[in-house]
Design a protein around this motif. Structure first.
Motif, PDB file in Angstrom:
ATOM      1  N   PHE A 156      16.794   6.292  25.147  1.00 10.15           N
ATOM      2  CA  PHE A 156      15.356   6.184  25.489  1.00 10.15           C
ATOM      3  C   PHE A 156      14.821   5.100  24.562  1.00 10.15           C
ATOM      4  CE2 PHE A 156      16.008   9.349  22.235  1.00 10.15           C
ATOM      5  CZ  PHE A 156      15.042   9.085  21.282  1.00 10.15           C
ATOM      6  N   HIS A 196       5.016   9.388  20.254  1.00 11.98           N
ATOM      7  CA  HIS A 196       5.964   8.462  20.893  1.00 11.98           C
ATOM      8  C   HIS A 196       5.481   7.040  20.658  1.00 11.98           C
ATOM      9  CE1 HIS A 196       8.109  11.402  23.868  1.00 11.98           C
ATOM     10  NE2 HIS A 196       8.382  11.639  22.606  1.00 11.98           N
ATOM     11  N   ASP A 251      12.851   7.964  15.775  1.00 14.55           N
ATOM     12  CA  ASP A 251      13.344   8.915  16.786  1.00 14.55           C
ATOM     13  C   ASP A 251      14.147   8.077  17.773  1.00 14.55           C
ATOM     14  OD1 ASP A 251      13.643  10.670  18.925  1.00 14.55           O
ATOM     15  OD2 ASP A 251      11.582  11.404  18.881  1.00 14.55           O
ATOM     16  N   ASP A 297      19.763  12.391  20.754  1.00 12.64           N
ATOM     17  CA  ASP A 297      18.321  12.295  20.479  1.00 12.64           C
ATOM     18  C   ASP A 297      18.099  12.851  19.068  1.00 12.64           C
ATOM     19  OD1 ASP A 297      15.576  12.250  20.538  1.00 12.64           O
ATOM     20  OD2 ASP A 297      15.355  13.814  22.065  1.00 12.64           O
ATOM     21  N   HIS A 305      15.810  14.149  28.140  1.00 13.10           N
ATOM     22  CA  HIS A 305      15.147  15.429  28.464  1.00 13.10           C
ATOM     23  C   HIS A 305      15.913  15.919  29.689  1.00 13.10           C
ATOM     24  CE1 HIS A 305      10.997  14.133  26.639  1.00 13.10           C
ATOM     25  NE2 HIS A 305      11.944  14.262  25.728  1.00 13.10           N
ATOM     26  N   GLU A 353      13.414  19.905  16.946  1.00  8.52           N
ATOM     27  CA  GLU A 353      12.642  18.792  16.400  1.00  8.52           C
ATOM     28  C   GLU A 353      11.227  19.177  15.994  1.00  8.52           C
ATOM     29  OE1 GLU A 353      11.653  15.747  19.367  1.00  8.52           O
ATOM     30  OE2 GLU A 353      12.847  16.836  20.836  1.00  8.52           O
ATOM     31  N   GLU A 374      14.889  15.893  13.647  1.00  7.36           N
ATOM     32  CA  GLU A 374      15.471  16.367  14.916  1.00  7.36           C
ATOM     33  C   GLU A 374      16.994  16.314  14.895  1.00  7.36           C
ATOM     34  OE1 GLU A 374      14.463  13.846  18.252  1.00  7.36           O
ATOM     35  OE2 GLU A 374      15.010  15.396  19.716  1.00  7.36           O
TER      36      GLU A 374
HETATM   37  N1  GLY Z   1      13.119  11.655  21.756  1.00  6.80           N
HETATM   38  C1  GLY Z   1      11.884  11.710  22.408  1.00  6.80           C
HETATM   39  C2  GLY Z   1      11.560  13.055  22.922  1.00  6.80           C
HETATM   40  O1  GLY Z   1      12.273  14.001  22.735  1.00  6.80           O
HETATM   41  O2  GLY Z   1      10.549  13.204  23.590  1.00  6.80           O
END
Ligand code: GLY
Ligand code: MN
Length: 462
Positions: free
Chosen positions: A219, A231, A248, A260, A350, A392, A432
């Protein structure tokens, strides 16, 4: 590729679970950035990959539930394609790699779907997320674009979620590989975290690490001294002493599995005592809730445990006050921890979010809360062995939110706004990890990535 039996087995289970009709999986096409031939990095649809494994544009997969036959629809490359792209496997060869014998052209798919519809057979498709997918499906089914959603099948969504949620050993291996790539990305960012460097130099370097290991990032990199913006994709600031960087970021494997990971580090390599206080609260929430992530526990309860740890730590610092159970039940902690503890992770960062978050993280009887903060928890339901989830927790001082709540005198019985205001400009902390639920408990995937204050400072000293 995984062994071809893996794909065959997945489709067999899927057909059994869906019961009747045709299941249609459209693969993704190329997507143009600024003109058709100048494309974004190609990304295959994750469910198509899961059941049909072919990581190329131009394909459809169909599982005929009634006959048990699976078919790959695609067109062989022409000599013109080969001139530009080099030699390519045939559709037959690609299908054989995933244990599919039956192949046909894309033109034949329209005919096959037409005759299925004429005989009143059910066609199951998953929700779409790309406009061109909707247009192609509408053309194939002979309907208007607005009508495509009538074919979104809850039965198919439920079956796909059930299968994809539980990762097998091949998938876990893939995720662990890219957690290790993420480890290198994060330690590299830490080592570059000194005054005078720009955020973009760190984000560019770590994105390059993902690419050099065979995949893109999973991402767009989130990296900022303004970590209170959850974000944050703006990377234009020069690093200055006294701030922290929230990073992140994760990588995608060649098989398209994601990692992630988030780490937070102090610019210059040494946490101030104020930073350490908040950091250690978040760290406690992370480590203690990983221990509590065991089969049978709901992730909502684990999330609420994280909320309680954060609220408790903030109470010790005089930022929150009053009864902790009441504060967390009311959602007062969400001023500082406004997002969920985590989400499923797999082929999507996700995982399966495109199918509908509530189908993945909740059930018919276990519904998502609408309380501010808890409502952002993407995954709330009972944990099962084989689930891979992110853990996280975070703690942020978001000036606009603080101003709004203070103006509304919101939760004054739980929040000491005078003290909170001494943290304006602090930013945020998030930590995280990617966690596998095992038969007995849980395991953090990959080689450990520096996480304690001492480990982060030690990494930055090197
Ligand atoms: N790594 C971004 C999120 O989990 O939304
Ligand atoms: Mn995440």
């Amino acid at each position: 590729m995984f062994p071809k039996e893996v794909y065959w087995q997945r489709r067999n289970l899927l057909r059994e679970m869906v019961g009747d009709g045709l299941i249609l999986f459209p693969g993704n096409e190329e997507s143009g950035m600024n003109y058709r031939a100048n494309t974004y990095h190609y990304r295959q649809d994750s469910s198509f990959l899961y059941f049909f494994g072919i990581n190329k544009p131009g394909f459809f997969g169909v599982c005929d539930v009634d006959s048990g036959k699976d078919t790959v629809y695609g067109d062989d490359f022409t000599i013109d394609d080969i001139i530009w792209m080099g030699q390519q496997p045939t559709v037959k060869e690609l299908a054989a790699d995933v244990a599919v014998d039956s192949t046909a052209s894309v033109a034949a798919l329209a005919e096959d779907l037409k005759s299925a519809l004429q005989t009143g057979r059910k066609i199951h498709i998953l929700p779409t997320y790309r406009g061109d997918q909707v247009i192609r499906l509408a053309a194939l089914l002979g309907i208007q674009c607005e009508e495509v959603q009538k074919y979104f099948s809850e039965k198919l969504i439920g079956a796909v979620v059930k299968l994809r949620a539980v990762k097998d050993r091949y998938e876990i291996e893939e995720i662990e590989k890219v957690v290790d790539v993420a480890g290198l990305m994060h330690t590299t960012a830490m080592k570059m975290g000194f005054p005078g460097n720009f955020e973009r130099e760190l984000s560019g370097a770590i994105e390059g690490i993902a690419l050099s290991h065979g995949g893109p990032v999973s991402f767009p990199v989130i990296l900022s001294m303004d970590g209170q913006t959850l974000h944050n994709h703006y990377h234009g600031n020069e690093l200055v002493e006294g701030r922290m960087v929230v990073c992140d970021a994760g990588a995608e494997s060649e098989m398209c599995y994601a990692s992630d990971i988030t780490r937070t580090f102090p610019v210059g390599g040494k946490f101030s005592s104020q930073q350490k206080d908040i950091y250690n609260i978040v760290l406690a929430a992370n480590t203690r809730t990983i221990e509590a992530s065991v089969p049978g526990e709901t992730y909502r309860d684990v999330h609420l445990m994280a909320a309680k740890i954060i609220a408790g730590g903030l109470k010790d610092l005089g930022i929150m006050k009053g009864d902790l159970d009441e504060a967390v039940a009311a959602g007062a902690h969400a001023l500082f921890f406004p997002h969920g503890l985590g989400h499923m992770l797999g082929l999507d960062v996700h995982d399966m979010e495109g199918l509908g978050e509530n189908y993945v993280g909740y059930t018919d009887t276990f519904k998502r809360s609408d309380q501010f903060g808890l409502a952002y928890l993407r995954m709330g339901r009972k944990l099962e062995p084989g689930f891979v989830i992110t853990n996280e927790p975070g703690c942020y001082f978001i000036p606009d939110l603080i101003e709004q709540w203070k103006g509304e005198k919101k939760f004054e019985q739980f929040i000491n706004y005078e003290k909170v205001e001494t943290y304006l400009g602090f930013g945020g902390v998030r930590i995280e990890d990617d966690v596998l639920i095992t038969d007995q408990g849980s395991r953090v995937l990959g080689t450990p990535i520096p996480k304690t204050v001492e480990e982060v400072e030690e990494t930055m000293r090197k």
